[in-house]
Design a protein around this motif. Sequence first.
Motif: not given
Length: 221
Positions: A27-28, A44-47, A49-59, A113-121
């Motif tokens: 996130v830049r 920019l980083a908060e959503p 983090r929220t998205s991946i935390v939700g996925r971890v909690e959901a399994g 597609a979120w603002d400031g997000v760069e997907v790496g490897g």
Amino acid sequence: MSDVTVTVRGEHEARLAPERATAHVGVRAEGPDRAAVVDHVMRLAEPVRTSIVGRVEAGSALDWSSTRLSVRAERPWNADGKRLAPVYYASIDVTATFAEASELSVWISDISAWDGVEVGGVDWHLTPETRVRVEREVATQAVHVAVTRAEAYAAALGLADVAPLEIADTGLLSTTVPTPGTPLGKARGAVAFAADTAPAMEYEPQDIVLTATVEARFLAR
């Protein structure tokens, strides 16, 4: 025929489907005011983090981690060669590990597609337990290949018995031939391993290849 020293190489490989995929996301944010840039990148980083935390909690995701906020400043030059005011750059990196490639693809599609997000490897890998087990199996088979080759060479010379003298990583066999009776347990090395993983940015998993190569010396009688 007198005793003959036989030196051979043994190789073996195993191909396995990856069991884990770790995605690297950054996130830049940048701007002329340090405090504003820091605040912006945190928002920019908060959503993410929220998205991946939700996925971890959901399994659907296994684990995630985030680096500390990093901030740096640069003073660019204009066309006239004049140093301009500082520009501040802030970044936060997030890694997320998935067991299913489909879940990884869904998450990447959501955040890319979120603002400031760069997907790496994406790193495809095995669990530590699987890697240890398969490396042991591959090493064993590489040694078997070396023994089979030594026996074939000996048979071609009309010799029936093959006794191991030394086994080592590729290029580590001693330059002096060991005397007969040297215990195999005093070998200088073990097995050279290599692992090929799928290229980065590939969201469809490719096989992971584990290879082992040994060099061995035998006494044929």
